[in-house]
Write an enzyme that holds these catalytic residues in place. Structure first.
Site, PDB file in Angstrom:
ATOM      1  N   LYS A 100       0.851  -1.196   0.000  1.00 32.26           N
ATOM      2  CA  LYS A 100       0.000   0.000   0.000  1.00 32.26           C
ATOM      3  C   LYS A 100       0.888   1.249   0.000  1.00 32.26           C
ATOM      4  O   LYS A 100       1.838   1.316   0.790  1.00 32.26           O
ATOM      5  CB  LYS A 100      -0.896   0.019   1.240  1.00 32.26           C
ATOM      6  N   ASP A 134      -1.793  -2.243  -4.013  1.00 39.58           N
ATOM      7  CA  ASP A 134      -3.199  -2.253  -3.585  1.00 39.58           C
ATOM      8  C   ASP A 134      -3.825  -0.892  -3.856  1.00 39.58           C
ATOM      9  O   ASP A 134      -3.130   0.121  -3.903  1.00 39.58           O
ATOM     10  CB  ASP A 134      -3.288  -2.510  -2.063  1.00 39.58           C
ATOM     11  N   ARG A 186      -5.776  -6.338 -10.813  1.00 35.50           N
ATOM     12  CA  ARG A 186      -6.685  -7.044  -9.898  1.00 35.50           C
ATOM     13  C   ARG A 186      -7.990  -6.234  -9.841  1.00 35.50           C
ATOM     14  O   ARG A 186      -7.948  -5.011  -9.648  1.00 35.50           O
ATOM     15  CB  ARG A 186      -6.073  -7.108  -8.490  1.00 35.50           C
ATOM     16  N   ALA A 293     -16.721  -5.110   8.364  1.00 34.81           N
ATOM     17  CA  ALA A 293     -17.735  -4.302   7.676  1.00 34.81           C
ATOM     18  C   ALA A 293     -18.330  -5.019   6.470  1.00 34.81           C
ATOM     19  O   ALA A 293     -19.444  -4.711   6.048  1.00 34.81           O
ATOM     20  CB  ALA A 293     -17.107  -2.973   7.238  1.00 34.81           C
TER      21      ALA A 293
HETATM   22  C1  LIG Z   1      -7.345 -10.793  -2.921  1.00 28.76           C
HETATM   23  C2  LIG Z   1      -8.106  -9.553  -2.567  1.00 28.76           C
HETATM   24  C3  LIG Z   1      -7.465  -8.327  -2.602  1.00 28.76           C
HETATM   25  C4  LIG Z   1      -8.170  -7.158  -2.296  1.00 28.76           C
HETATM   26  N1  LIG Z   1      -7.559  -5.929  -2.457  1.00 28.76           N
HETATM   27  C5  LIG Z   1      -8.293  -4.816  -2.299  1.00 28.76           C
HETATM   28  C6  LIG Z   1      -7.740  -3.526  -2.606  1.00 28.76           C
HETATM   29  O1  LIG Z   1      -6.588  -3.388  -3.030  1.00 28.76           O
HETATM   30  N2  LIG Z   1      -8.532  -2.440  -2.412  1.00 28.76           N
HETATM   31  C7  LIG Z   1      -9.833  -2.546  -1.959  1.00 28.76           C
HETATM   32  O2  LIG Z   1     -10.524  -1.528  -1.841  1.00 28.76           O
HETATM   33  N3  LIG Z   1     -10.353  -3.753  -1.661  1.00 28.76           N
HETATM   34  C8  LIG Z   1      -9.625  -4.869  -1.821  1.00 28.76           C
HETATM   35  N4  LIG Z   1     -10.203  -6.090  -1.541  1.00 28.76           N
HETATM   36  C9  LIG Z   1     -11.496  -6.156  -0.822  1.00 28.76           C
HETATM   37  C10 LIG Z   1     -12.683  -6.074  -1.769  1.00 28.76           C
HETATM   38  O3  LIG Z   1     -12.804  -4.749  -2.252  1.00 28.76           O
HETATM   39  C11 LIG Z   1     -13.993  -6.461  -1.050  1.00 28.76           C
HETATM   40  O4  LIG Z   1     -14.224  -5.571   0.002  1.00 28.76           O
HETATM   41  C12 LIG Z   1     -14.001  -7.869  -0.506  1.00 28.76           C
HETATM   42  O5  LIG Z   1     -13.389  -8.759  -1.387  1.00 28.76           O
HETATM   43  C13 LIG Z   1     -15.444  -8.372  -0.249  1.00 28.76           C
HETATM   44  O6  LIG Z   1     -16.140  -8.392  -1.436  1.00 28.76           O
HETATM   45  P1  LIG Z   1     -16.491  -9.717  -2.286  1.00 28.76           P
HETATM   46  O7  LIG Z   1     -15.983  -9.463  -3.664  1.00 28.76           O
HETATM   47  O8  LIG Z   1     -15.923 -10.908  -1.655  1.00 28.76           O
HETATM   48  O9  LIG Z   1     -18.037  -9.726  -2.399  1.00 28.76           O
HETATM   49  P2  LIG Z   1     -19.209  -9.588  -1.320  1.00 28.76           P
HETATM   50  O10 LIG Z   1     -20.447  -9.442  -2.132  1.00 28.76           O
HETATM   51  O11 LIG Z   1     -18.896  -8.570  -0.309  1.00 28.76           O
HETATM   52  O12 LIG Z   1     -19.186 -11.002  -0.620  1.00 28.76           O
HETATM   53  C14 LIG Z   1     -19.550 -12.199  -1.290  1.00 28.76           C
HETATM   54  C15 LIG Z   1     -19.512 -13.324  -0.288  1.00 28.76           C
HETATM   55  O13 LIG Z   1     -18.168 -13.537   0.159  1.00 28.76           O
HETATM   56  C16 LIG Z   1     -18.126 -13.805   1.534  1.00 28.76           C
HETATM   57  N5  LIG Z   1     -17.392 -12.720   2.213  1.00 28.76           N
HETATM   58  C17 LIG Z   1     -17.044 -11.513   1.701  1.00 28.76           C
HETATM   59  N6  LIG Z   1     -16.365 -10.797   2.619  1.00 28.76           N
HETATM   60  C18 LIG Z   1     -16.300 -11.545   3.723  1.00 28.76           C
HETATM   61  C19 LIG Z   1     -15.745 -11.344   5.009  1.00 28.76           C
HETATM   62  N7  LIG Z   1     -15.107 -10.228   5.322  1.00 28.76           N
HETATM   63  N8  LIG Z   1     -15.861 -12.333   5.916  1.00 28.76           N
HETATM   64  C20 LIG Z   1     -16.493 -13.502   5.612  1.00 28.76           C
HETATM   65  N9  LIG Z   1     -17.026 -13.742   4.405  1.00 28.76           N
HETATM   66  C21 LIG Z   1     -16.954 -12.776   3.473  1.00 28.76           C
HETATM   67  C22 LIG Z   1     -19.542 -13.889   2.005  1.00 28.76           C
HETATM   68  O14 LIG Z   1     -19.961 -15.227   1.894  1.00 28.76           O
HETATM   69  C23 LIG Z   1     -20.282 -13.026   1.009  1.00 28.76           C
HETATM   70  O15 LIG Z   1     -21.631 -13.374   0.873  1.00 28.76           O
HETATM   71  C24 LIG Z   1      -9.521  -7.250  -1.878  1.00 28.76           C
HETATM   72  C25 LIG Z   1     -10.160  -8.494  -1.855  1.00 28.76           C
HETATM   73  C26 LIG Z   1      -9.493  -9.631  -2.206  1.00 28.76           C
HETATM   74  C27 LIG Z   1     -10.219 -10.937  -2.213  1.00 28.76           C
END
Ligand SMILES: Cc1cc2nc3c(=O)[nH]c(=O)nc-3n(C[C@H](O)[C@H](O)[C@H](O)COP(=O)(O)OP(=O)(O)OC[C@H]3O[C@@H](n4cnc5c(N)ncnc54)[C@H](O)[C@@H]3O)c2cc1C
Length: 309
Positions: A100, A134, A186, A293
């Site tokens: 970051k 990131d 990503r 969150a």
């Molecule tokens: C490898 C990786 C790198 C990332 N890098 C960044 C970045 O650089 N900048 C940035 O802003 N965000 C980053 N994120 C976070 C991203 O923006 C989302 O906030 C996060 O991935 C949750 O969204 P989702 O796509 O899983 O979908 P969602 O619709 O939020 O979740 C789908 C399903 O996944 C599961 N899930 C999701 N989150 C959680 C949790 N916290 N605990 C338990 N189960 C959960 C649940 O079953 C949920 O129903 C990253 C995420 C990943 C996976």
């Protein structure tokens, strides 16, 4: 505003309050931090990397820390990242590194983080490894992309990539901007507290922009890291890549350490490349609160841990 968006913004707002911060500092580990944070030390996390590699999972290592205001802390983070690259190389691990800019002092002076990043990406090139920058909150989007452009021109897309967030209105334009570098991008939904002036408040819109961004980057022939635990989106993407005969070495799925672990392994079994974002270190608070969150159920296990104290 939909309930899920309201919950996410409310938790992120609460997490900024001093009283909440001090409670977490005191009882954090009991409140379930270790579910999302692999270890406190480099030595500890390298053991976890070996275990994950043994299960067929690649890793991106994240040394926790952000919003650094002391140049000595930015130096310390840069040195730790250099050591991570050395260890990954020496121990022949299947891992690269996520970084970051605010951890490397961009809040002190952008010249500080630029200097550190140039050194880090040069080392990644030397070790034939890769650094992912990131994406943080929207006040840093433009400067992150500008620094990425500078680095990718100098070191090449094999050694540095970045992230676009589907919740930002600007991301389709940013994706087009990055195509000229054949960038390794990503795609994430976005994890920060953003105003409706810059980001979609509704999850439906975020999800639909997410899929559109992934398809556009894949169609362009560029390497795409599909970072989500959203099973419906993952199935849409697998159907799309099969239908359009997109080679499996042009994309990977990415998930966070401790989340959807069964799904991670199922995708490996189906022959897809899967990489686990694996954070370690002591500065876990902001990372942890973003994970809480994202899912109301996570707050329940935090509260249960608190009641047990
Ligand atoms: C490898 C990786 C790198 C990332 N890098 C960044 C970045 O650089 N900048 C940035 O802003 N965000 C980053 N994120 C976070 C991203 O923006 C989302 O906030 C996060 O991935 C949750 O969204 P989702 O796509 O899983 O979908 P969602 O619709 O939020 O979740 C789908 C399903 O996944 C599961 N899930 C999701 N989150 C959680 C949790 N916290 N605990 C338990 N189960 C959960 C649940 O079953 C949920 O129903 C990253 C995420 C990943 C996976």
């Amino acid at each position: 505003m939909p309930m899920d968006s309201w919950f996410r913004l409310a938790v992120l707002h609460l997490a900024e309050q001093e009283r909440v911060k001090s409670m977490f500092r005191k009882y954090g580990m009991r409140m379930g931090v270790q579910r999302f944070v692999a270890a406190e030390s480099l030595e500890g996390v390298l053991k976890k990397v070996k275990e994950l590699n043994g299960q067929g999972l690649a890793v991106t290592l994240d040394y926790l820390g952000e919003s650094v205001e002391d140049p000595a802390l930015a130096d310390e983070a840069a040195n730790q990242i250099m050591e991570m690259l050395r260890e990954i190389h020496d121990q022949q691990l299947d891992a690269h590194v996520s970084v970051k800019l605010s951890q490397l002092g961009c809040g002190i002076d952008p010249a500080v983080s630029t200097k550190h990043m140039e050194r880090i990406v040069a080392a990644a090139k030397y070790y034939r490894n890769f650094i992912r920058i990131d994406m943080e909150d929207s006040t840093l989007t433009e400067s992150t992309l500008e620094l990425f452009e500078k680095l990718v021109k100098r070191f090449g897309a094999k050694h540095v990539g970045t992230v676009l967030q589907a919740y930002l209105y600007r991301s389709p334009d940013d994706l087009i901007r990055l195509e000229q570098y054949a960038a390794n991008v990503r795609i994430v939904k976005g994890a920060y507290k953003e105003a409706a002036a810059v980001a979609f408040p509704s999850k439906i819109d975020v999800d639909s922009q997410y899929v559109a961004l992934v398809k556009a980057h894949l169609d362009g022939g560029h390497y795409t890291a599909i970072a989500t635990h959203d099973q419906r989106i993952i199935e849409k993407v697998t159907a799309y890549v099969e239908e359009h005969r997109i080679p499996r070495n042009q994309f990977e799925f990415q998930m966070l350490f401790g989340i959807a672990t069964q799904l991670q392994l199922q995708l490996v079994k189906r022959g897809y490349r899967v990489r686990i974002y694996t954070p370690f270190g002591k500065q876990w608070y902001p990372y942890f609160t973003r994970r809480i969150a994202e899912r109301p159920a996570n707050l329940v296990f935090v509260l249960k841990g608190l009641l047990r104290r």
